[in-house]
Design an enzyme around this catalytic site. Structure first.
Site, PDB file in Angstrom:
ATOM      1  N   LYS A 163      45.133  28.222  47.212  1.00  0.00           N
ATOM      2  CA  LYS A 163      45.619  26.821  47.110  1.00  0.00           C
ATOM      3  C   LYS A 163      46.861  26.508  46.285  1.00  0.00           C
ATOM      4  CE  LYS A 163      42.418  27.049  49.282  1.00  0.00           C
ATOM      5  NZ  LYS A 163      41.552  28.255  49.785  1.00  0.00           N
ATOM      6  N   HIS A 203      40.740   0.491  49.891  1.00  0.00           N
ATOM      7  CA  HIS A 203      41.584   0.083  51.037  1.00  0.00           C
ATOM      8  C   HIS A 203      43.094   0.212  50.428  1.00  0.00           C
ATOM      9  CE1 HIS A 203      43.323  -1.161  54.889  1.00  0.00           C
ATOM     10  NE2 HIS A 203      43.964  -2.053  54.082  1.00  0.00           N
TER      11      HIS A 203
HETATM   12  P1  NAD Z   1      35.866  34.663  58.243  1.00  0.00           P
HETATM   13  O1  NAD Z   1      34.611  35.055  58.771  1.00  0.00           O
HETATM   14  O2  NAD Z   1      36.197  33.099  58.127  1.00  0.00           O
HETATM   15  O3  NAD Z   1      36.757  34.938  59.381  1.00  0.00           O
HETATM   16  C1  NAD Z   1      36.931  36.264  60.116  1.00  0.00           C
HETATM   17  C2  NAD Z   1      37.420  36.109  61.501  1.00  0.00           C
HETATM   18  O4  NAD Z   1      37.737  37.377  61.886  1.00  0.00           O
HETATM   19  C3  NAD Z   1      36.275  35.543  62.484  1.00  0.00           C
HETATM   20  O5  NAD Z   1      36.977  34.506  63.228  1.00  0.00           O
HETATM   21  C4  NAD Z   1      36.010  36.731  63.402  1.00  0.00           C
HETATM   22  O6  NAD Z   1      35.806  36.226  64.504  1.00  0.00           O
HETATM   23  C5  NAD Z   1      37.294  37.585  63.297  1.00  0.00           C
HETATM   24  N1  NAD Z   1      37.057  38.840  63.524  1.00  0.00           N
HETATM   25  C6  NAD Z   1      36.097  39.756  62.917  1.00  0.00           C
HETATM   26  N2  NAD Z   1      36.627  41.126  63.497  1.00  0.00           N
HETATM   27  C7  NAD Z   1      37.705  41.036  64.179  1.00  0.00           C
HETATM   28  C8  NAD Z   1      38.647  42.146  64.726  1.00  0.00           C
HETATM   29  N3  NAD Z   1      38.355  43.389  64.898  1.00  0.00           N
HETATM   30  N4  NAD Z   1      39.466  41.645  65.542  1.00  0.00           N
HETATM   31  C9  NAD Z   1      39.768  40.239  65.370  1.00  0.00           C
HETATM   32  N5  NAD Z   1      39.201  39.289  64.888  1.00  0.00           N
HETATM   33  C10 NAD Z   1      38.314  39.673  64.079  1.00  0.00           C
HETATM   34  O7  NAD Z   1      36.170  35.727  57.315  1.00  0.00           O
HETATM   35  P2  NAD Z   1      37.474  35.539  56.391  1.00  0.00           P
HETATM   36  O8  NAD Z   1      38.576  34.881  56.800  1.00  0.00           O
HETATM   37  O9  NAD Z   1      37.913  36.999  55.869  1.00  0.00           O
HETATM   38  O10 NAD Z   1      36.927  34.837  54.984  1.00  0.00           O
HETATM   39  C11 NAD Z   1      35.855  35.636  54.243  1.00  0.00           C
HETATM   40  C12 NAD Z   1      34.943  34.593  53.599  1.00  0.00           C
HETATM   41  O11 NAD Z   1      35.621  34.070  52.332  1.00  0.00           O
HETATM   42  C13 NAD Z   1      34.758  33.217  54.585  1.00  0.00           C
HETATM   43  O12 NAD Z   1      33.555  33.453  55.548  1.00  0.00           O
HETATM   44  C14 NAD Z   1      34.388  32.167  53.469  1.00  0.00           C
HETATM   45  O13 NAD Z   1      33.228  32.180  53.104  1.00  0.00           O
HETATM   46  C15 NAD Z   1      35.415  32.830  52.205  1.00  0.00           C
HETATM   47  N6  NAD Z   1      36.561  32.178  52.124  1.00  0.00           N
HETATM   48  C16 NAD Z   1      36.374  30.688  52.104  1.00  0.00           C
HETATM   49  C17 NAD Z   1      37.543  29.924  51.854  1.00  0.00           C
HETATM   50  C18 NAD Z   1      37.531  28.368  51.764  1.00  0.00           C
HETATM   51  O14 NAD Z   1      36.439  27.938  51.192  1.00  0.00           O
HETATM   52  N7  NAD Z   1      38.474  27.755  51.980  1.00  0.00           N
HETATM   53  C19 NAD Z   1      38.964  30.509  51.973  1.00  0.00           C
HETATM   54  C20 NAD Z   1      38.881  31.852  52.278  1.00  0.00           C
HETATM   55  C21 NAD Z   1      37.753  32.741  52.190  1.00  0.00           C
END
Ligand code: NAD
Length: 487
Positions: free
Chosen positions: A57, A454
Site C-alpha cells: 500500500k 456532502h
Molecule cells: P489470486 O487468487 O488473487 O490471483 C491469482 C490469479 O492467478 C487468478 O486470477 C488465477 O486465475 C491466476 N492464475 C493461476 N494460475 C495461473 C497460471 N498458471 N497462469 C496464469 N494465471 C494463473 O492470488 P494472488 O494475487 O497471488 O493473491 C493471493 C491472495 O493474497 C489473495 O487471494 C488474497 O487473499 C491475498 N491478497 C489480498 C490483497 C488485498 O486484500 N488487497 C492483496 C494481495 C493479496
C-alpha cells in the site's frame, strides 16, 4: 532439563506473529491469560506487515501520486516526468513497516505478551519445540495453542526449463517484488488477481512495461464483471498488454532476460521479459508444524479444519487466518484472533460474521462485501440489484475521478441489504459502511435515512439505495410491473 533445551510453560502459545497472531496474543493478554507469541522473524507483523499489505500500500500510494500528477493535465496542471529515487522510496517504505512493527513490540511488552523468536513444531497436543539457530531450543508446554502460521506464494516450479532458474533474481514473488531492488524495463506478471494487478500498477507507474497473463477469461476471477470492467479498461491504457485465457508453458533465464512461452489465443507464442512476477495464489503454511503429532486435521488443500469457534479437531488447538481457509485476508485473521482469545478466556464468542469485505487496491479500487451478483446467480437467488454511477457524484467529479459505480444487492421482500460493492477511487475506504450494514442487518431505508456528509463519495451508497427504493415504489404503484431483479 536437557543441555541446550529450556523448558517453559504458558497458558496460551500463539504460533505466528502476523495480524491474526498478534491480535489474538494481545487480546488474550488483556484478558489476563499468560501468553507466548512465537515467530521466526525478528520483528512481529508477519507477511502483511513485512512483505504484503503494508509495503504494497505504501508503494501503491507512490504510484497514485505519479499517476495523479500525470493525469492532472486534464484540469490544466502540468508536471514534468517524476524523478524516482528507488533508495529513498525503499527507505520510506521500510520506515513505515518498522514503525508499525515497533508499535507491536511495544504493545506486546506493555500487555506482558512474552515473545520468542524461533520456529515452532508440535511435539504433541500440549508441547511445542521452538528452534532458533545458535540458541538453546525451547520446549514450551501450553494449555491452549493458536496456529496463525499464514500462507506463502504458490510457485510454478514445474515450468522452468532449467531447475536453477527457479532461484533466478529475475523471477519475483510478492515478497521480492516489494523489495523493489530495481525497476525492470519489462515485467511479466503471471496471474491477474489481487497481487498481480496491485504490483503491476506499482511497476507500471514506476516506468516498467507491464504485461499480464491470466489463465481465466477475465481479470480478478470471481469478482462481478461490472466492477472489473472500469479497472480492466484503465489497465488496458497503463499496462503494455493483458492476455486472458492464457497460460505460461515454460520459463527460461537466458542471461539477459526470461523467455516465456505462452499458450493462448491472443498471446504471442513467446516473449522475453527482464523480470517475471509469479502471483498465482497462495498456499497455507500448515506443512512444517508437526501437526501429525496432534489431532489437528487438514483438508485436501492443506488448510487446517476449524469450526465456528476456530477450534481444530484437537480441542486444545485453534487455527486462525490464512492457514485456516479462505478468504486469505488480514482482517479475517484479526477478527478470528479476537474471537479465539475471548473463547479461551471463557467468554462467549464466535466467528459468525455475516460478511468479510474485500478490496483490490488498484486504480480504480474495487471493493465488495456480502453477497455478489455472481454468487446470487450461482445460488439461483432472486434478489434486487441497484446501481448508482459515479458520473453523477459531485465528489467524484471534483476529484476528476468520475469512473466508478456503487451497487447494492437487496432482498426484494424485506429490502434488507445483502451485498454492497463499489469500483472507483477510494472504494476501499467506503466499504466499511457495507460491513456494518451487513452485520447490523440494515434495510435500504436505513441507508437513505442515515445522513451522509456532502460532498463525499459515501453519498453514492444512499443514492444507490434510493434507486432501489424508487424502483420498488414504482412497482407498488403498478408503474413498473416487473422488478429488474437478478435470477
Ligand atoms: P489470486 O487468487 O488473487 O490471483 C491469482 C490469479 O492467478 C487468478 O486470477 C488465477 O486465475 C491466476 N492464475 C493461476 N494460475 C495461473 C497460471 N498458471 N497462469 C496464469 N494465471 C494463473 O492470488 P494472488 O494475487 O497471488 O493473491 C493471493 C491472495 O493474497 C489473495 O487471494 C488474497 O487473499 C491475498 N491478497 C489480498 C490483497 C488485498 O486484500 N488487497 C492483496 C494481495 C493479496
Amino acid at each position: 532439563m536437557v543441555v541446550g533445551e529450556i523448558t517453559q510453560e504458558t497458558e496460551l502459545a500463539v504460533i505466528g506473529g502476523g495480524p491474526g497472531g498478534y491480535t489474538a496474543a494481545l487480546r488474550a493478554a488483556q484478558l489476563g491469560i499468560k501468553t507466548t507469541l512465537i515467530d521466526a522473524r525478528p520483528l512481529p507483523g508477519g507477511v502483511c506487515l513485512h512483505e504484503g499489505c503494508i509495503p504494497s500500500k505504501a508503494l501503491l500510494h507512490a504510484a497514485e501520486v505519479v499517476n495523479t500528477a500525470k493525469s492532472a493535465g486534464k484540469y490544466g496542471l502540468y508536471f514534468g516526468a517524476p524523478k524516482i529515487e528507488l533508495t529513498e522510496l525503499r527507505k520510506w517504505k521500510e520506515e513505515v513497516t518498522n514503525k508499525l512493527a515497533m508499535g507491536i513490540v511495544s504493545l506486546c511488552k506493555s500487555s506482558r505478551v512474552e515473545t520468542i523468536i524461533g520456529t515452532a513444531v508440535f511435539q504433541d497436543s500440549k508441547t511445542l519445540r521452538i528452534e532458533h539457530p545458535g540458541e538453546a531450543s525451547v520446549s514450551l508446554k501450553f494449555k491452549h495453542a493458536i496456529v496463525a502460521s499464514g500462507s506463502r506464494p504458490l510457485t510454478l516450479n514445474k515450468l522452468f526449463k532449467k531447475p536453477e532458474d527457479m532461484k533466478s533474481e529475475r523471477i519475483l514473488d510478492s515478497a521480492s517484488a516489494l523489495a523493489l531492488d530495481a525497476v525492470p524495463s519489462s515485467l511479466l506478471v503471471v496471474g491477474g488477481g489481487y497481487i498481480g494487478l496491485e504490483m503491476g500498477t506499482v511497476y507500471a507507474a514506476l516506468g516498467s512495461d507491464v504485461t499480464v497473463v491470466e489463465m481465466t477469461d477475465g481479470l480478478l476471477p470471481g469478482v462481478d464483471r461490472d466492477l472489473v470492467k472500469p479497472l480492466a479498461n484503465h489497465l488496458a491504457t497503463t499496462f503494455k498488454a493483458i492476455y486472458l485465457n492464457t497460460t505460461v508453458v515454460s520459463l527460461e533465464d537466458i542471461g539477459d532476460g526470461i523467455v516465456c512461452v505462452f499458450e493462448g489465443k491472443d498471446a504471442p507464442s513467446q516473449a522475453k521479459f527482464e523480470r517475471v512476477l509469479i502471483a498465482v495464489g497462495r498456499r497455507p503454511n500448515g506443512d512444517a508444524l508437526g501437526l501429525e503429532n496432534t489431532q489437528v486435521a487438514q483438508d485436501e488443500y492443506g488448510f487446517i479444519k476449524i469450526d465456528q469457534s476456530c477450534r481444530t479437531t484437537d480441542r486444545r488447538i485453534f487455527a486462525i487466518g490464512d492457514v485456516s481457509g479462505q478468504p486469505m485476508l488480514a482482517h479475517r485473521a484479526m477478527r478470528q484472533g479476537h474471537v479465539v482469545a475471548e473463547i479461551i478466556a471463557g467468554r462467549k464468542s464466535s466467528f459468525d460474521n455475516r460478511a468479510i469485505p474485500a478490496i483490490v487496491f488498484t486504480e480504480p479500487e474495487v471493493a465488495w462485501c456480502g453477497l455478489t451478483e455472481g454468487e446470487a446467480k450461482e445460488k439461483g437467488m432472486t434478489v434486487g440489484v441497484a446501481k448508482f454511477p459515479w458520473s453523477a457524484s459531485g465528489r467524484a467529479l471534483t476529484l476528476a475521478e468520475a469512473v466508478g459505480q456503487t451497487k447494492i444487492l437487496y432482498d426484494l421482500e424485506t429490502t434488507r441489504v445483502l451485498g454492497l460493492a463499489l469500483v472507483g477511487a477510494r472504494a476501499g475506504e467506503l466499504i466499511a459502511e457495507a460491513a456494518l450494514a451487513m452485520e447490523a442487518g440494515v434495510v435500504l431505508e436505513d441507508l437513505v435515512a442515515t445522513i451522509h456528509p456532502h460532498p463525499t463519495l459515501s453519498e453514492t451508497i444512499p443514492e444507490a439505495a434510493m434507486v432501489a427504493i424508487n424502483r420498488l415504489e414504482r412497482q407498488r404503484q403498478g408503474q413498473s410491473p416487473k422488478e429488474p431483479s437478478l435470477r
